[in-house]
Design an enzyme around this catalytic site. Structure first.
Site, PDB file in Angstrom:
ATOM      1  N   HIS A   1     -10.383   9.161  -7.684  1.00  0.00           N
ATOM      2  CA  HIS A   1      -9.414   8.062  -7.476  1.00  0.00           C
ATOM      3  C   HIS A   1      -9.683   6.836  -8.283  1.00  0.00           C
ATOM      4  O   HIS A   1      -8.875   6.350  -8.989  1.00  0.00           O
ATOM      5  CB  HIS A   1      -9.391   7.610  -6.031  1.00  0.00           C
ATOM      6  CG  HIS A   1      -9.272   8.600  -5.078  1.00  0.00           C
ATOM      7  ND1 HIS A   1      -7.870   9.248  -5.088  1.00  0.00           N
ATOM      8  CD2 HIS A   1      -9.640   8.992  -3.722  1.00  0.00           C
ATOM      9  CE1 HIS A   1      -7.704  10.065  -4.012  1.00  0.00           C
ATOM     10  NE2 HIS A   1      -8.820   9.855  -3.278  1.00  0.00           N
TER      11      HIS A   1
ATOM     12  N   HIS B   1     -15.434  12.473  -4.928  1.00  0.00           N
ATOM     13  CA  HIS B   1     -14.041  12.427  -4.534  1.00  0.00           C
ATOM     14  C   HIS B   1     -13.481  11.108  -4.653  1.00  0.00           C
ATOM     15  O   HIS B   1     -12.499  11.032  -5.537  1.00  0.00           O
ATOM     16  CB  HIS B   1     -14.046  12.643  -2.999  1.00  0.00           C
ATOM     17  CG  HIS B   1     -12.680  12.493  -2.462  1.00  0.00           C
ATOM     18  ND1 HIS B   1     -11.818  13.291  -2.080  1.00  0.00           N
ATOM     19  CD2 HIS B   1     -11.939  11.262  -2.249  1.00  0.00           C
ATOM     20  CE1 HIS B   1     -10.631  12.670  -1.553  1.00  0.00           C
ATOM     21  NE2 HIS B   1     -10.706  11.727  -1.639  1.00  0.00           N
ATOM     22  N   GLU B   2     -14.175  10.058  -4.500  1.00  0.00           N
ATOM     23  CA  GLU B   2     -13.923   8.569  -4.690  1.00  0.00           C
ATOM     24  C   GLU B   2     -13.847   8.351  -6.274  1.00  0.00           C
ATOM     25  O   GLU B   2     -12.892   7.535  -6.811  1.00  0.00           O
ATOM     26  CB  GLU B   2     -14.479   7.756  -3.932  1.00  0.00           C
ATOM     27  CG  GLU B   2     -14.591   7.689  -2.617  1.00  0.00           C
ATOM     28  CD  GLU B   2     -13.218   7.753  -1.971  1.00  0.00           C
ATOM     29  OE1 GLU B   2     -12.234   7.133  -2.574  1.00  0.00           O
ATOM     30  OE2 GLU B   2     -12.871   8.350  -0.923  1.00  0.00           O
TER      31      GLU B   2
END
Length: 434
Positions: free
Chosen positions: A28, A24-25
């Site tokens: 980003h 997920h990170e």
């Protein structure tokens, strides 16, 4: 041995959880760097740092509490109206805004003026904030569809698992025949345990859902069932009966407590692991998304039952909200089940995929501090600027998301309370599998 397998299952799920957070990170991080935003930190977990290493301008690390993760981007919020960080206010609400603004600039270095998050165009900020949840969605889709298309899933088939002796209305809630009950059409036709229905009135049967629809759509009509029995194909003739049955959910399942009158044959389909085609997998993935959205919307209504399960004598419902601890416990139970190893692997993968799907849906809520809140702020800014441009008004400038931080703290407080409630329920009255 059971305890060891339980621990191993928890560890395997924890690894899957950490990978999901890191994945997920990474969404980003990669898009932020793509658009030239400086990212001082990329962390998996919260709390004390267990391990970290700096590469380039970013510190990569793992923290002690695996309940989330974050990347730190410079300039998440714009400065105050005067172009600088505002003076400290005595108002607690104003203080929250200023604290958030100050934190977003605390690692500002010379040359960062053009590398701030808030200075990027709204569409770029939307991509950066959407990339994290989108990575979870990609992982969920790949795992779900991969398992369904290669291993298969437990599903109802067109093979006969049980033949009813008589016609009983579903709402009567009885299984034994009474005097005067009419013989079930399946029984009258000579349908037997293990028969596989391959055609209905000469048309090939695709799956149980299609066969169920065919049966229900023909009350009172004479039909021909083609079955495979002992390597041979037989045609069985019977007349379907109009009967009260449980309402279908459209996918071969039933809606609990709701009944309709439809065609009735009188047999229970056997279940088994069945590989899904690409189209079937896509359909089931769509159903999972729809069910996930419905579950998210109904979450507040489940709080009273969850409270009763945690602090009262209420049962823990099968569809009760479950946190990381509960999911890890289920992961441990998967490896203790007396089922083939490939089934255990498939269930564990489904558990990780379900967690990723939940992460995607939850993070898309348009509320700070979630990713969806920042996306909503960027979209609102874009709308304001475009409206001002159309009406030839002055550019209103960046939307100050920092002003919503008091709301973000309230939302975060609600989430924390809910998380603690789920945690207690997962410990004292967990969801169990069989």
């Amino acid at each position: 041995m059971t305890t060891l397998m339980m621990i191993l299952g928890i560890v395997v799920f924890a690894i899957g959880l950490l990978f999901s957070i890191a994945w997920h990170e990474l969404g980003h991080l990669s898009t932020a760097k793509l658009f030239g935003i400086r990212v001082p930190q990329y962390m998996v977990g919260f709390g004390p740092t267990i391990w970290s290493r700096k590469k380039g301008e970013t510190e990569y690390g793992v923290k002690a509490i695996p309940l989330g993760g974050y990347i730190r981007m410079i300039g998440m919020f714009p400065p105050g109206p005067d172009g600088r960080l505002e003076a400290r206010s005595t108002s607690p609400w104003r203080g929250m805004v200023e604290d958030a603004r100050a934190q977003s600039f605390e690692e500002l270095q010379p040359g960062d003026e053009n590398r701030l998050f808030y200075t990027r165009k709204p569409w770029k900020r939307v991509i950066v904030m959407f990339a994290g949840p989108f990575m979870n969605l990609i992982l969920a889709v790949v795992i779900f569809m991969g398992v369904m298309m290669t291993f298969g899933i437990q599903t109802q088939t067109t093979t006969v698992g049980k033949v009813s002796d008589c016609v009983i209305q579903q709402s009567e809630n009885r299984t034994k025949c009474a005097k005067g009950d009419q013989a079930a059409p399946a029984k009258a036709a000579g349908l037997k345990l293990g028969d596989k229905i391959v055609a209905f009135n000469g048309e090939p049967v695709k799956d149980w859902s299609a066969l169920q629809n065919d049966i229900r759509a023909n009350p009172g009509k004479d039909v021909t069932l083609t079955v495979e029995r002992g390597g041979e194909r037989l045609d069985l003739n019977t007349q379907l009966i109009r009967n009260q049955v449980s309402k279908s959910d459209g996918n071969g399942g039933y809606v609990e407590g709701e009944y309709v009158y439809a065609g009735f044959l009188g047999f229970t389909p056997a279940s088994g692991i069945v590989q899904q085609s690409f189209g079937q997998s896509v359909d089931r993935m769509g159903d999972m998304m729809e069910n996930g959205v419905e579950s998210l919307i109904s979450l507040p209504s489940k709080v009273p039952a969850l409270w009763d399960a945690a602090f009262g004598d209420g049962p823990r419902e099968d569809d009760s909200p479950m946190g990381v601890v509960g999911a890890a416990r289920v992961g441990g139970e998967v490896l203790t089940l007396d089922i083939p190893p490939e089934n255990q692997i498939a269930m564990m993968l489904f558990l990780v995929a379900g967690f990723n799907l939940s992460l995607f849906l939850f993070n898309m809520l348009p509320l700070l501090p979630l990713d969806g809140g920042h996306i909503a702020g960027a979209l609102w800014e874009s709308l304001r600027r475009n409206v001002a441009k159309v009406f030839r008004r002055p550019d209103p400038g960046p939307f100050d998301v920092a002003k919503l931080m008091p709301v973000a703290y309230v939302v975060a407080g609600i989430f924390i309370c809910f998380t603690l409630l789920v945690l207690v329920a997962d410990v004292v009255n967990p969801v169990r599998i069989s």
